[in-house]
Motif scaffolding. Structure first.
Motif, short mmCIF file in Angstrom:
data_model
loop_
_atom_site.label_atom_id
_atom_site.label_comp_id
_atom_site.label_asym_id
_atom_site.label_seq_id
_atom_site.Cartn_x
_atom_site.Cartn_y
_atom_site.Cartn_z
N ALA A 254 -7.60 9.46 -2.56
CA ALA A 254 -7.64 8.44 -1.51
C ALA A 254 -6.26 7.88 -1.22
O ALA A 254 -5.39 7.85 -2.10
CB ALA A 254 -8.58 7.31 -1.92
N SER A 255 -6.06 7.45 0.01
CA SER A 255 -4.78 6.88 0.43
C SER A 255 -4.96 5.42 0.81
O SER A 255 -5.79 5.08 1.65
CB SER A 255 -4.24 7.66 1.64
OG SER A 255 -3.13 7.00 2.21
N MET A 256 -4.19 4.55 0.17
CA MET A 256 -4.24 3.14 0.52
C MET A 256 -3.73 2.88 1.94
O MET A 256 -4.24 2.01 2.64
CB MET A 256 -3.41 2.32 -0.47
CG MET A 256 -4.04 2.15 -1.81
SD MET A 256 -3.16 0.91 -2.76
CE MET A 256 -3.95 1.14 -4.34
N SER A 257 -2.71 3.63 2.34
CA SER A 257 -2.13 3.39 3.66
C SER A 257 -3.13 3.68 4.78
O SER A 257 -2.93 3.25 5.92
CB SER A 257 -0.88 4.25 3.84
OG SER A 257 -1.17 5.62 3.65
N ALA A 258 -4.23 4.41 4.47
CA ALA A 258 -5.26 4.67 5.48
C ALA A 258 -6.23 3.50 5.64
O ALA A 258 -7.03 3.48 6.58
CB ALA A 258 -6.04 5.93 5.10
N PHE B 46 0.83 -1.21 0.00
CA PHE B 46 0.00 0.00 0.00
C PHE B 46 0.87 1.26 0.00
O PHE B 46 0.60 2.21 -0.74
CB PHE B 46 -0.92 0.00 1.22
CG PHE B 46 -2.09 -0.95 1.12
CD1 PHE B 46 -2.31 -1.71 -0.01
CD2 PHE B 46 -2.98 -1.09 2.18
CE1 PHE B 46 -3.38 -2.59 -0.10
CE2 PHE B 46 -4.06 -1.95 2.10
CZ PHE B 46 -4.26 -2.71 0.97
N ASN B 47 1.89 1.26 0.86
CA ASN B 47 2.77 2.43 0.93
C ASN B 47 3.51 2.64 -0.40
O ASN B 47 3.66 3.79 -0.86
CB ASN B 47 3.79 2.26 2.06
CG ASN B 47 3.13 2.34 3.43
OD1 ASN B 47 2.09 2.95 3.60
ND2 ASN B 47 3.75 1.71 4.42
N TYR B 48 3.95 1.55 -1.01
CA TYR B 48 4.67 1.64 -2.28
C TYR B 48 3.75 2.18 -3.38
O TYR B 48 4.13 3.09 -4.14
CB TYR B 48 5.21 0.27 -2.67
CG TYR B 48 5.81 0.22 -4.06
CD1 TYR B 48 7.07 0.75 -4.32
CD2 TYR B 48 5.09 -0.34 -5.12
CE1 TYR B 48 7.61 0.72 -5.60
CE2 TYR B 48 5.62 -0.38 -6.40
CZ TYR B 48 6.88 0.16 -6.63
OH TYR B 48 7.40 0.13 -7.90
N VAL B 49 2.53 1.64 -3.46
CA VAL B 49 1.60 2.08 -4.51
C VAL B 49 1.18 3.52 -4.27
O VAL B 49 1.08 4.32 -5.22
CB VAL B 49 0.37 1.15 -4.56
CG1 VAL B 49 -0.68 1.69 -5.53
CG2 VAL B 49 0.76 -0.27 -4.98
N ASP B 50 0.97 3.91 -3.01
CA ASP B 50 0.65 5.31 -2.69
C ASP B 50 1.74 6.25 -3.22
O ASP B 50 1.45 7.29 -3.83
CB ASP B 50 0.51 5.49 -1.17
CG ASP B 50 -0.91 5.25 -0.68
OD1 ASP B 50 -1.82 5.22 -1.51
OD2 ASP B 50 -1.10 5.11 0.54
N TYR B 51 2.99 5.89 -2.96
CA TYR B 51 4.12 6.72 -3.40
C TYR B 51 4.18 6.82 -4.92
O TYR B 51 4.36 7.91 -5.48
CB TYR B 51 5.44 6.18 -2.85
CG TYR B 51 6.65 6.91 -3.40
CD1 TYR B 51 6.94 8.20 -3.00
CD2 TYR B 51 7.46 6.30 -4.37
CE1 TYR B 51 8.04 8.88 -3.52
CE2 TYR B 51 8.55 6.97 -4.89
CZ TYR B 51 8.83 8.27 -4.47
OH TYR B 51 9.90 8.95 -5.00
N GLN B 52 3.99 5.68 -5.59
CA GLN B 52 4.04 5.68 -7.05
C GLN B 52 2.90 6.50 -7.65
O GLN B 52 3.09 7.22 -8.64
CB GLN B 52 3.99 4.23 -7.57
CG GLN B 52 5.23 3.41 -7.27
CD GLN B 52 6.47 3.96 -7.96
OE1 GLN B 52 6.39 4.50 -9.07
NE2 GLN B 52 7.61 3.83 -7.32
N ILE B 53 1.71 6.42 -7.05
CA ILE B 53 0.58 7.21 -7.55
C ILE B 53 0.83 8.70 -7.31
O ILE B 53 0.55 9.54 -8.17
CB ILE B 53 -0.74 6.75 -6.87
CG1 ILE B 53 -1.09 5.33 -7.33
CG2 ILE B 53 -1.87 7.72 -7.21
CD1 ILE B 53 -2.31 4.74 -6.65
N TRP B 54 1.38 9.03 -6.13
CA TRP B 54 1.69 10.43 -5.86
C TRP B 54 2.70 10.97 -6.88
O TRP B 54 2.57 12.08 -7.39
CB TRP B 54 2.27 10.58 -4.45
CG TRP B 54 2.58 12.02 -4.12
CD1 TRP B 54 1.76 12.92 -3.54
CD2 TRP B 54 3.81 12.71 -4.40
NE1 TRP B 54 2.38 14.15 -3.43
CE2 TRP B 54 3.64 14.04 -3.96
CE3 TRP B 54 5.03 12.35 -4.97
CZ2 TRP B 54 4.65 15.00 -4.08
CZ3 TRP B 54 6.02 13.31 -5.10
CH2 TRP B 54 5.84 14.63 -4.65
#
Length: 571
Positions: free
Chosen positions: A455-459, A400-408
């Motif tokens: 939206a944030s996956m890490s949440a 989730f953290n990795y995908v969040d960063y890549q989307i950002w």
């Protein structure tokens, strides 16, 4: 306005005449169908197949079942997709006429309209789109078939079955592989063109369904680019009943394996070793894995049995995609990677699944370079939350953290590309806000009371899924309370439970105030404003109700006034 008057039969919705789609009493319809389905379950469990056939005939000739079938095909995602006749049922008049058209006598299936959609591997999946009438006939007969399939189906089959999901298959995989003494080897099976190659002869001889009607569907020709093609094998992808027919073709595989590899029988064979073979099947539609104590066992004993089982049904394993893997090397199943690290099984989102969502995000951003940020965010958020909710029952926090960063990163590049002459600080102030304790949140303009935020996956909290009981049957009355409890968890737990929809669902005790029936599908809900927004109504819970889509249309077409009822007195 032209209407069709319709007399209700002995298992119909109500007495008298039905002249309008919105006059149908859906509570009575579902009650009548549910009662017949429960009787079919009982007859099937007792092996009274003559009784089953008779009850199925009563059900498929009833007004109640026909109305529910038409309702299903006019509310699902394909409701606006026509078949070869170009017809869709999008008015109350067309729907009420459609009910009367669902007759066995003289029924002929129309050819399928062939469409091709791209697959991840670059190839194309061929779909056969039936006409609305054929879809409704399939939905009607599915009402009579599913009580049988849910009673006789393999316990650890989870695909295209009511109340079952990929998460249940995942948890069964964890159960079969997690402990130290679990099987160390896995047969990853792939059936070569399952839907396209199932034997028609086998289906006609073994499916507990009206043979004449089933043959019409199986032998319906396909039209593509103006040319007709005969259908000699397979059940077309695109038909409502096709997944259930494919399931029935594969049901019995688990029973066959259990008969051959139960420990007592297995140990009695002189040629076999006495240790536990640890053979377990986990299946989702035509995608399945089989665990085993050794590679030799899977290769020399299990695989030949599976091949013979499939051969009878006109199917075969794909030599290229079927393989045997050690659990420490890991394998992918349903978008997850199963692998043991130092004897500990971890289930994570697969690399292919991660690549898939990032590619999808990239396509959305690339195709909306000049769109408003709030519109882009509204396109991205369902993709992000959907992927996160699918994987939240696994070891997914790192992913989730990795995908969040890549989307950002992709969102930042999208914003920079829009303003090549602006500085980074200006771009940051315009598109990236501080929200609560989160910095650099990709945001759009205010819509209503709040700004639109990415939206944030890490949440999304990691939550363990509770697997369905293997022998549970949603058509058997004895499991009614069990499924009620599972529905409450599904609609209220975790991230979903924090949404406005879930809060309204709890307030309404899960009941639609128009038809008084259970709301059980979070993807198929309409929000209704008691006081219209145009008249000053606000987006607050006291002014909102959740309704079935059909009930919402009824409210507006008849200008009905719906208020929050006294649930304690109503229920």
């Amino acid at each position: 306005m032209t209407t069709t008057a319709m007399k209700i039969d002995e298992v119909g919705a109500s007495s008298g005449m039905i002249e309008h789609w919105h006059d149908i009493k859906w509570v009575e319809c579902h009650k009548n169908v549910k009662r017949l389905q429960a009787r079919i379950v009982k007859a099937t469990a007792e092996g009274r197949w003559g009784k089953v056939k008779n009850l199925q005939r009563i059900l498929t000739h009833s007004f109640s079942a026909k109305a529910i079938a038409v309702k299903r095909v006019t509310e699902n995602k394909g409701k606006r997709t026509s078949g070869v006749d170009g017809e869709t049922w999008n008015t109350p008049e067309s729907k009420i006429k459609a009910i009367d058209s669902l007759k066995r006598r003289g029924y002929k299936s129309s050819p399928l309209r062939r469409v091709e959609i791209p697959k991840k591997n670059g190839k194309k999946r061929k779909l056969g789109i039936p006409t609305m009438k054929d879809r409704a006939m399939q939905a009607l007969h599915l009402l009579a078939l599913e009580p049988v399939t849910e009673t006789t189906g393999d316990p650890n089959s989870y695909g295209f079955r009511p109340e079952r999901s990929t998460a249940d298959a995942r948890e069964q995989g964890f159960k079969a592989l997690a402990i130290k003494q679990s099987a160390a080897w896995v047969l990853e099976a792939d059936i070569k063109g399952c839907f396209d190659n199932i034997s028609h002869e086998w289906l006609l001889e073994n499916i507990p369904l009206d043979r004449k009607v089933l043959k019409e569907w199986l032998k319906a020709r396909v039209i593509y680019n103006g040319e007709f093609t005969e259908t000699e094998t397979g059940t077309p992808q695109g038909g409502i009943i096709s997944p259930t027919l494919a399931n029935l073709a594969l049901d019995g595989l688990e029973k066959m394996l259990n008969q051959n590899f139960k420990i007592p029988q297995y140990r009695e064979s002189g040629e076999r070793k006495s240790k536990n073979p640890k053979v377990n099947l986990i299946r989702y539609a035509d995608d399945f894995i089989i665990t085993g104590a050794s590679k030799e066992l899977l290769e020399n004993e299990v695989k030949p049995l599976v091949e013979n089982f499939l051969k009878e049904r006109g199917l075969e394993l794909s030599p290229e995609k079927t393989k045997i893997t050690h659990i420490e090397d890991g394998f992918n199943f349903l978008g997850w990677n199963f692998r043991k690290y130092d004897s500990k099984l971890l289930i994570k989102p697969s690399k292919e699944s991660i690549k898939g969502i990032l590619d999808k995000v990239k396509r959305i951003l690339d195709s909306n370079k000049t769109a408003k940020p709030e519109n882009v965010i509204n396109l991205l958020n369902p993709v992000i939350t959907g992927w996160a909710n699918y994987h939240k029952g696994t070891v997914a926090k790192e992913s989730f953290n990795y995908v969040d960063y890549q989307i950002w990163t992709k969102a930042w590049k999208w914003a920079v590309r829009r303003h090549p002459n602006k500085g980074k600080l200006w771009i940051k102030d315009k598109y990236f806000k501080t929200v609560d304790n989160r910095n650099w949140v990709f945001s759009g303009e205010n819509q209503g009371e709040h700004s639109t935020r990415l939206a944030s996956m890490s949440a999304v909290p990691i939550e363990r899924h509770i697997k369905i009981q293997a022998d549970s049957n949603p058509y058997d009355p004895k499991y009614e309370q069990y499924f009620e409890k599972r529905l409450h968890v599904k609609m209220t737990k975790g991230q979903v439970g924090k949404t406005k929809l879930a809060k309204l669902w709890v307030q309404q005790k899960g009941i639609c105030p128009v038809c008084k029936m259970r709301i059980d599908d979070v993807e198929n809900i309409n929000i209704h404003h008691i006081t219209e927004k145009a008249k000053g109504g606000k987006d607050i819970n006291s002014n909102l109700l959740i309704l079935h889509p059909n009930c919402h249309r009824k409210v507006h077409s008849r200008n009905l006034k719906v208020s929050k009822p006294d649930w304690e007195n109503d229920l």
